[in-house]
Enzyme design. Structure first.
Site: not given
Length: 223
Positions: A89, A199
């Site tokens: 990420s 996410h």
């Protein structure tokens, strides 16, 4: 010897992180101070030593990028040049800096905006994330799909390892998933200290803004 480096995302940050490095390692301190100049505020006082801000995405993301880069720079003279860098990420940006695909200043400016976009999306769509510790990830997915069929907004977010899957979504719906997974026999689940359901589809507005934000950025070739 071939070296690969994995840069971390957010979720494990805490008050005081890197404070010892800031005091004792010049290369680390220089990096944090450089990041503070780019951001327009002092990372140590605004984030690292602030109980509330360290949990807020708009602050946490720049701090972690700066911390990761500072550690990398501090170790650069005593380790071989990595053959590959990658990140989870937010860590993708730290990896791009280490690979000289983005400059540090450039990445800091992008992440300052990315963190703000995600903070706003999280405030517009309040939620939470929970790490589910089990190697039976099929059970987790089946449970989530059943809840989704009932209108719950909870989603698989991060497949971190074979025995850790992070779920996220609307807080009440994530709580419903935790209850269902507990009933199914899963014993260990850990809420993450993040300020939004990252996410997941609830972050779409942030993704749209970031797409526009980086459209004109220049990325150096990957070696």
């Amino acid at each position: 010897m071939k070296l690969g480096i994995l840069m971390s995302g957010q979720g494990a940050q805490k008050v005081g992180m890197g404070a010892d490095l800031y005091e004792q390692v010049p290369a680390y301190k220089e990096t944090i101070d450089e990041a503070s100049r780019v951001l327009g505020y002092d990372i140590m006082s605004t984030i690292v030593n602030d109980e509330e801000n360290v949990k807020q995405t708009r602050y946490t993301q720049p701090a972690i990028l700066a911390m990761s880069t500072g550690i990398y720079r501090a170790l650069a003279d005593v380790m071989p040049k990595p053959k590959a860098t990658l990140g989870l990420s937010l860590g993708e940006y730290s990896a791009l800096v280490a690979a000289d695909v983005l400059t540090f200043d450039q990445a800091m400016r992008i992440i300052k905006d990315r963190g703000a976009y995600m903070q706003q999306a999280g405030e517009d769509n309040p939620g939470k994330m929970v790490a589910v510790m089990t190697d039976n990830q099929d059970l987790v997915i089946a449970t989530i799909k059943k809840l989704q069929a009932d209108g719950k907004r909870v989603y698989p977010a991060n497949y971190n390892t074979f025995n850790q899957l992070v779920i996220g979504g609307v807080e009440a719906d994530v709580d419903a998933a935790v209850a269902a997974l507990t009933d199914a026999g899963i014993e260990r689940m850990v809420a993450l200290p993040v300020s939004g359901p990252f996410h997941t589809p609830l972050m779409q507005s942030a993704a749209d803004q970031l797409t526009t934000r980086i459209a004109d950025e220049t990325f150096a070739p990957m070696a």
